[in-house]
Every structure is written in C-alpha cells, then in structure tokens.
Design a protein around this motif. Structure first.
Motif, short mmCIF file in Angstrom:
data_model
loop_
_atom_site.label_atom_id
_atom_site.label_comp_id
_atom_site.label_asym_id
_atom_site.label_seq_id
_atom_site.Cartn_x
_atom_site.Cartn_y
_atom_site.Cartn_z
N CYS A 1 0.84 -1.20 0.00
CA CYS A 1 0.00 0.00 0.00
C CYS A 1 0.88 1.25 0.00
O CYS A 1 2.04 1.22 0.42
N VAL A 2 0.30 2.34 -0.49
CA VAL A 2 1.00 3.62 -0.52
C VAL A 2 0.00 4.73 -0.25
O VAL A 2 -1.16 4.65 -0.66
N ALA A 3 0.46 5.73 0.47
CA ALA A 3 -0.37 6.92 0.74
C ALA A 3 0.51 8.15 0.59
O ALA A 3 1.74 8.07 0.72
N VAL A 4 -0.11 9.29 0.32
CA VAL A 4 0.65 10.53 0.15
C VAL A 4 0.03 11.62 1.03
O VAL A 4 -1.19 11.67 1.22
N HIS A 5 0.89 12.48 1.56
CA HIS A 5 0.41 13.60 2.36
C HIS A 5 -0.28 14.60 1.44
O HIS A 5 0.19 14.85 0.31
N PRO A 6 -1.39 15.21 1.86
CA PRO A 6 -2.14 16.10 0.98
C PRO A 6 -1.46 17.43 0.68
O PRO A 6 -1.79 18.09 -0.31
N THR A 7 -0.53 17.87 1.53
CA THR A 7 0.10 19.18 1.30
C THR A 7 1.62 19.13 1.28
O THR A 7 2.26 20.07 0.81
N LEU A 8 2.22 18.08 1.81
CA LEU A 8 3.68 17.96 1.86
C LEU A 8 4.16 16.85 0.94
O LEU A 8 3.42 15.91 0.66
#
Length: 210
Positions: free
Chosen positions: A126-133
């Motif tokens: 799985c992978v997730a990304v920060h919405p602003t950084l």
C-alpha cells in the motif's frame, strides 16, 4: 434474422436500458486486472495492474495510455501527489509493486521514471501521500511502514539523466506483527497516519515523524 441474433439484439437492448449502465456508462477495460486506482483530476484515473504495469486512463473516452510504468511484479498500489507537485505541467503518480519498490512518474509520461523509492525487503502492499507535503508512506509484507520525503521541487528530478534513488527517512518496524495492508491519513489535519494489516490491528502514527 436467426433466433440467436434476435436473442443477442434483445440482450443488447436490455443492457442499453439498464439504469445502472446508463448512470455509470461503458466500463473501463485496461486488458488486465485492476489491483488499485487513484483519481487524478476529474477525468483521469491512474491504474495499478496485474500485468506488472501502471497506466493512466481517460474516464471520458474509457481509453488507457499506450505507455506504462513497468514493474517486476503486479502493481498493488498507486497514488497521485496533490496538484502543486508537477513536472512540465503533468501531475505526478506513484506505483508500488511486488518487486519491492515504488516508482515516481509523470501521469502524462508513465515511462519516464523520475525516482525510485527503495528499502522494503518484501512486496509493497500500500501507498499513501500527504495532501500538502511531499511525504510518501508505504506499507509492506515485510511488516514495516516507511516514510519518504520527495524533493520540494520535482522539476529537479526531471533534469536528471537517470531516476533518483530515494531512501526512507523513517522506518517503523516491530509494531505490526503481520503484513501491512492499508494506510490512510486523517482527513481533517493529516497529522495522523493510520495503518492496518494481517495482525487485525489499527495503529496510529505522527504523519511527519512516525
């Protein structure tokens, strides 16, 4: 007209009158099983495929790009960075695979790998990304969660002649006792990262420090 042709015509008419089909339209068929997806704007979707590829597709035309980000195994997770991170006007996608790596690439040019995130010793699930950084989070079958920091300006990656190899700035291991299956950030402040896995637990982490 034969009875078989009449049956086929009736079936076609039934499908055309199907309210679900009318609402959702013709399905997108990329030619392989879709293992993951993430929206990129209102008319584009990034797909992780069982064919060891990640592709972009147009939701209006239902067509996939011919070019693909290629991996050494099924692509189990994809994510798209927020619109402030672009290269030559293109949004940036990430694809994670059984080959233990995560690739960073422009949605408009999937074959152009800008960076490779390396560090996991087993499938990246799985992978997730920060919405602003420019922070990326990955969970793996190796029972670890890794935190990665991309350059503030991704244009610097595009200027390199070879993909930049990026190491994690934080690794969390030993908390989960099984594979990491899914992660998400809290939708209000994005200060907390949640993870879950085969150990049937949900754990919370500081999204910037772990």
């Amino acid at each position: 007209m034969s009875s078989a042709q009449l049956d086929a015509l009736e079936k076609k008419e039934e499908l055309e009158c199907d309210p679900v089909r009318q609402k959702l339209g013709t399905p997108l068929r990329p030619g392989a099983r879709i293992l993951s997806f993430d929206l990129c704007g209102s008319d584009t979707v990034v797909l992780g495929l069982s064919s060891h590829q990640a592709k972009a597709a147009n939701l209006t035309t239902r067509e996939c790009t011919a070019a693909a980000a290629k991996h050494g195994g099924p692509v189990t997770a994809v994510a798209v960075l927020n619109e402030s991170y672009t290269v030559n006007g293109s949004r940036i996608a990430l694809s994670a695979s059984w080959d233990k790596i995560v690739k960073v690439w422009p949605v408009d040019d999937p074959q152009n790998t800008l960076a490779v995130l390396t560090g996991h010793s087993d499938f990246v699930k799985c992978v997730a990304v920060h919405p602003t950084l420019p922070i990326v989070y990955t969970g793996s079958a190796d029972k670890s969660i890794m935190f990665w920091r991309l350059p503030e300006s991704l244009e610097t990656l595009a200027q390199s002649t070879a993909p930049q190899e990026i190491a994690p700035f934080k690794t969390v291991k030993g908390q989960h006792t099984g594979q990491i299956y899914a992660m998400c950030l809290d939708p209000v402040s994005a200060q907390v990262l949640y993870s879950t896995g085969s150990d049937a637990s949900v754990r919370a982490w500081d999204s910037q420090t772990g």
